[in-house]
Design a protein around this motif. Sequence first.
Motif, PDB file in Angstrom:
ATOM      1  N   LYS A   1      21.477  53.060  50.910  1.00  0.00           N
ATOM      2  CA  LYS A   1      22.629  53.514  51.095  1.00  0.00           C
ATOM      3  C   LYS A   1      23.535  53.707  49.772  1.00  0.00           C
ATOM      4  O   LYS A   1      24.837  54.163  49.764  1.00  0.00           O
ATOM      5  CB  LYS A   1      23.524  52.749  52.166  1.00  0.00           C
ATOM      6  CG  LYS A   1      23.261  52.490  53.401  1.00  0.00           C
ATOM      7  CD  LYS A   1      24.235  53.568  54.391  1.00  0.00           C
ATOM      8  CE  LYS A   1      23.675  53.585  55.699  1.00  0.00           C
ATOM      9  NZ  LYS A   1      24.538  54.407  56.565  1.00  0.00           N
TER      10      LYS A   1
ATOM     11  N   GLN B   1      20.768  53.307  65.741  1.00  0.00           N
ATOM     12  CA  GLN B   1      21.757  52.808  65.117  1.00  0.00           C
ATOM     13  C   GLN B   1      21.999  52.799  63.466  1.00  0.00           C
ATOM     14  O   GLN B   1      23.050  52.297  63.083  1.00  0.00           O
ATOM     15  CB  GLN B   1      21.974  51.480  65.504  1.00  0.00           C
ATOM     16  CG  GLN B   1      22.235  50.965  66.830  1.00  0.00           C
ATOM     17  CD  GLN B   1      22.265  49.756  67.224  1.00  0.00           C
ATOM     18  OE1 GLN B   1      23.294  48.884  66.769  1.00  0.00           O
ATOM     19  NE2 GLN B   1      21.267  49.062  68.317  1.00  0.00           N
TER      20      GLN B   1
ATOM     21  N   PHE C   1      21.008  51.207  60.105  1.00  0.00           N
ATOM     22  CA  PHE C   1      20.572  49.849  60.025  1.00  0.00           C
ATOM     23  C   PHE C   1      21.301  48.795  60.817  1.00  0.00           C
ATOM     24  O   PHE C   1      22.358  48.969  61.391  1.00  0.00           O
ATOM     25  CB  PHE C   1      21.073  49.580  58.528  1.00  0.00           C
ATOM     26  CG  PHE C   1      20.170  50.071  57.530  1.00  0.00           C
ATOM     27  CD1 PHE C   1      19.043  49.595  57.266  1.00  0.00           C
ATOM     28  CD2 PHE C   1      20.559  51.277  56.703  1.00  0.00           C
ATOM     29  CE1 PHE C   1      18.139  50.436  56.519  1.00  0.00           C
ATOM     30  CE2 PHE C   1      19.723  51.719  55.983  1.00  0.00           C
ATOM     31  CZ  PHE C   1      18.436  51.156  55.574  1.00  0.00           C
TER      32      PHE C   1
ATOM     33  N   ASP D   1      32.031  55.593  58.725  1.00  0.00           N
ATOM     34  CA  ASP D   1      32.255  54.701  59.962  1.00  0.00           C
ATOM     35  C   ASP D   1      32.310  53.174  59.547  1.00  0.00           C
ATOM     36  O   ASP D   1      32.102  52.474  60.405  1.00  0.00           O
ATOM     37  CB  ASP D   1      31.152  55.252  60.786  1.00  0.00           C
ATOM     38  CG  ASP D   1      29.738  54.974  60.091  1.00  0.00           C
ATOM     39  OD1 ASP D   1      29.630  54.463  58.998  1.00  0.00           O
ATOM     40  OD2 ASP D   1      28.782  55.364  60.714  1.00  0.00           O
TER      41      ASP D   1
ATOM     42  N   GLY E   1      27.930  47.351  66.259  1.00  0.00           N
ATOM     43  CA  GLY E   1      29.365  47.004  67.299  1.00  0.00           C
ATOM     44  C   GLY E   1      29.031  47.082  68.526  1.00  0.00           C
ATOM     45  O   GLY E   1      28.048  47.825  69.150  1.00  0.00           O
TER      46      GLY E   1
ATOM     47  N   TYR F   1      38.346  52.813  67.217  1.00  0.00           N
ATOM     48  CA  TYR F   1      37.132  53.159  66.872  1.00  0.00           C
ATOM     49  C   TYR F   1      36.224  53.609  68.231  1.00  0.00           C
ATOM     50  O   TYR F   1      36.134  52.885  68.936  1.00  0.00           O
ATOM     51  CB  TYR F   1      36.222  51.860  66.300  1.00  0.00           C
ATOM     52  CG  TYR F   1      35.131  51.959  65.546  1.00  0.00           C
ATOM     53  CD1 TYR F   1      35.166  52.088  63.974  1.00  0.00           C
ATOM     54  CD2 TYR F   1      33.930  52.671  65.983  1.00  0.00           C
ATOM     55  CE1 TYR F   1      34.077  52.259  63.109  1.00  0.00           C
ATOM     56  CE2 TYR F   1      32.824  52.842  65.119  1.00  0.00           C
ATOM     57  CZ  TYR F   1      32.958  52.666  63.756  1.00  0.00           C
ATOM     58  OH  TYR F   1      31.736  52.981  63.030  1.00  0.00           O
TER      59      TYR F   1
ATOM     60  N   VAL G   1      24.863  52.210  71.947  1.00  0.00           N
ATOM     61  CA  VAL G   1      23.894  51.672  72.804  1.00  0.00           C
ATOM     62  C   VAL G   1      24.285  50.216  73.165  1.00  0.00           C
ATOM     63  O   VAL G   1      24.867  49.342  72.397  1.00  0.00           O
ATOM     64  CB  VAL G   1      22.511  51.590  72.190  1.00  0.00           C
ATOM     65  CG1 VAL G   1      21.981  53.106  72.145  1.00  0.00           C
ATOM     66  CG2 VAL G   1      22.400  50.833  70.829  1.00  0.00           C
TER      67      VAL G   1
HETATM   68  C1  LIG Z   1      29.718  49.773  60.171  1.00  0.00           C
HETATM   69  S1  LIG Z   1      28.426  50.838  60.509  1.00  0.00           S
HETATM   70  C2  LIG Z   1      27.307  49.979  60.895  1.00  0.00           C
HETATM   71  C3  LIG Z   1      25.890  50.038  59.907  1.00  0.00           C
HETATM   72  C4  LIG Z   1      25.323  51.290  60.310  1.00  0.00           C
HETATM   73  N1  LIG Z   1      24.310  51.139  61.286  1.00  0.00           N
HETATM   74  C5  LIG Z   1      24.495  51.960  59.206  1.00  0.00           C
HETATM   75  O1  LIG Z   1      23.255  52.046  59.026  1.00  0.00           O
HETATM   76  O2  LIG Z   1      25.142  52.029  57.924  1.00  0.00           O
HETATM   77  C6  LIG Z   1      28.814  51.529  61.798  1.00  0.00           C
HETATM   78  C7  LIG Z   1      27.846  52.738  62.481  1.00  0.00           C
HETATM   79  O3  LIG Z   1      26.590  52.214  62.918  1.00  0.00           O
HETATM   80  C8  LIG Z   1      26.178  52.800  64.102  1.00  0.00           C
HETATM   81  N2  LIG Z   1      26.423  51.867  65.278  1.00  0.00           N
HETATM   82  C9  LIG Z   1      26.683  50.539  65.067  1.00  0.00           C
HETATM   83  N3  LIG Z   1      26.703  49.783  66.151  1.00  0.00           N
HETATM   84  C10 LIG Z   1      26.025  50.600  67.251  1.00  0.00           C
HETATM   85  C11 LIG Z   1      25.601  50.762  68.360  1.00  0.00           C
HETATM   86  N4  LIG Z   1      25.796  49.608  69.192  1.00  0.00           N
HETATM   87  N5  LIG Z   1      25.008  51.766  68.872  1.00  0.00           N
HETATM   88  C12 LIG Z   1      24.976  52.933  68.409  1.00  0.00           C
HETATM   89  N6  LIG Z   1      25.228  53.027  66.841  1.00  0.00           N
HETATM   90  C13 LIG Z   1      25.822  51.736  66.626  1.00  0.00           C
HETATM   91  C14 LIG Z   1      27.323  53.873  64.405  1.00  0.00           C
HETATM   92  O4  LIG Z   1      26.804  54.883  63.784  1.00  0.00           O
HETATM   93  C15 LIG Z   1      28.420  53.377  63.722  1.00  0.00           C
HETATM   94  O5  LIG Z   1      29.312  54.421  63.271  1.00  0.00           O
END
Ligand SMILES: C[S@@+](CC[C@H](N)C(=O)[O-])C[C@H]1O[C@@H](n2cnc3c(N)ncnc32)[C@H](O)[C@@H]1O
Length: 703
Positions: free
Chosen positions: A517, A578, A580, A613, A644, A697, A703
């Motif tokens: 990232k 999701q 990471f 996000d 989340g 948010y 998911v």
């Molecule tokens: C704070 S970031 C978390 C880290 C992110 N997964 C990353 O790769 O940078 C928040 C984003 O992660 C993804 N995300 C987090 N929780 C999720 C969930 N339960 N289902 C799907 N996407 C999720 C969404 O795209 C969200 O906007």
Amino acid sequence: MNDYESQLKQLIINHFIRIKQQIIYQQKNKSKKIKLRVLLFKKKSKQRKSYFEKRIIILRQYQQPSKSKLQMGRKRRAMKAKLDQFLEYIHSSEEKMTQEQYLQLVREKVKQFSKKDLKQIQTNYILEKICEVCNDYHHDEQLLLCDYCDDAYHSFCLNPPLKEIPDEEEDWFCPVCVEQKYQMEKEKRSSGGRRSNSKVQKLLEQFNFKNQRDVAQKIQICGKCDDMILYMENEGVIEESEKCIKCNKMYHKECFSKKKESILCNSCQTLIKKQIPTDQKLIEDYFIRGQQESLGNKPYEQDDKKSDKKNKATQDSKKMINENKKEKQDDESDDEILDVDALKEMENMRQTRGRRAKLLQEKEQKEQKQSQKTDKSTKVEQQTRITRQRTQEKIDKLNDQYINDSNKTVNSVLAKKRKKNDSTEFISNKTQINDDSLTQPLAINQKSSSSSSYYNDDCESNMSTTYSSTSNETQAKNTTAPINSKGGVKFLLPVPSSNPIVNLECKQSLIYALKAKNIQFCDDLCYTQQCPKQSNNANLEPNLQVIDLANSIIFQKFKEMSRQGIYAPVVVEEDKIQGFIVRAMDDIKAKTLICEYVGEVDYARNHIFNKNDSIMDLLRTARSKTSLVIVPDKKGNLARFLSGINNTSKKSMAKQNVHSVRFNINGESRVILYAKRNIKKGELLYYDYNAGGFGEYPTQNFV
Ligand SMILES: C[S@@+](CC[C@H](N)C(=O)[O-])C[C@H]1O[C@@H](n2cnc3c(N)ncnc32)[C@H](O)[C@@H]1O
């Protein structure tokens, strides 16, 4: 023109149509162009069907019809009318002879024509417009002429067939030209976007694209196989493709990654893996260096110190107004001195222990190196393991000693405090914790922090903590919630896995994700000149819960670990949906500190339209002007990778195993993430992005 002559001419023309079919085939079969075409027409898979159709549409959309081409079109239509009559006549004459007679006659006569003559006939009568696919001129009402090369194609011969004949005003380009355009784009890209290749330049000019960049954006080239991917940004993905989150290149699904769940392309994966240190020492260096680079030697550092003083002064004055009791104030100032002494004592012990532990570690490393040199057999490995165990035991002893001592100190401080303060409640932000002690990295290894589990247990049993009754429900914007004040929370220090391989994997996975990232590791809030530390004045949010002494000490200790990348046993993994995600590699006890949410601090008003996000609320004041957010775009830690819960689904909400809470720590608002309940090995870590209850948010698709 007499009958014979005209008949002959007609025959010649007719013959030309047929002969040309063979010539074209013979000639073009050799050429690349036809090979390519044949190849393309053979692609019959469903995917390829739309692939071709869309390519044509794309070009049609982005190339404006030129005047000259339209005129040509009109001419052609006039000629076509003439031709229709002509052909009718030929057909009737054909019937009068046998096929053999006819062909022989034509062959003889054609020999008399020069190439030039033939071309003349071609241009005059435009009879050569036969379909490039079926080589037939019938069904001419469906014969499309390419507006670039003038070749003809039956709409039904195209693969896939064109359902509608394009409007006359609209340009239409044959598949070969589209392909050429694609090749040209490909070349342009492979030459790094520079138009070094004169051939490419020429082709570009020939195509006369007004907005070449636009076209290039529509036609994506696979980062691996260099073949075309159909991708139209505003119309969604046409062909199954993946985008690498690091290099932003597009790939065919099958070209993307060997690893199933990866969100990075193969080449980025290898590149990052090469950069990830494998040696424990180097890993430690990575975290320490990241931390230093993120915070160190900044012009506003001096301001920070000043602002610290200012902050403390504001805090004190506020307390004075609120409490209005001089006696109590004196008592509390005594406590402060006591606390500072206790902390200093602990710090000294920690440093001695740290130094000794380091010496032991160095000794162990030397031994390891020597043993590695002499023999690489399994015996050596066993020996190393034994040595490591022994060293670890020694370090554990040191830690236990330190923990016991520090607990005694903490307990004595607390006992004194309790004596002085009959009421169980105390306002802990009066406890001035030396902030410098937080910034000094502790020279401990992973195991040393693992033994802090005893510390945890002790803390839980020995430290009685109650929270200030001022902890009314603070409505945080998105991701942070007020702590549940019932009975209070006693934080536990994380216990890294006892398996060194797992430990290594946890740290490496975090480095991998951060590198993917492009985020520099940092475990503290980063202030800027635009938004200095004094802007984070927790007093501006009166309901913000003040951290108590016991938790504050544990949190300090935790920060010493996390600044070196030592967290609970969690690994950062990749997930197609999701991005990471964070997974527990071992059981994690409820209340265990997971991490502090960090990044660059900025005014919330600057990020109203920021689509990032990962932005987290830090300070929610009465005036939007003074509200703050954390932006972990460039600098951050583990916190930004936690998933989340979906606030609209009960099932998803049940998955929540982490709390996010904002605290007033020394007059500064900080976001702490800790285990909401016991977390089992293998569980993914989830917290509520809308803990503030505002539902800002969007999690409905989570998911
Ligand atoms: C704070 S970031 C978390 C880290 C992110 N997964 C990353 O790769 O940078 C928040 C984003 O992660 C993804 N995300 C987090 N929780 C999720 C969930 N339960 N289902 C799907 N996407 C999720 C969404 O795209 C969200 O906007």
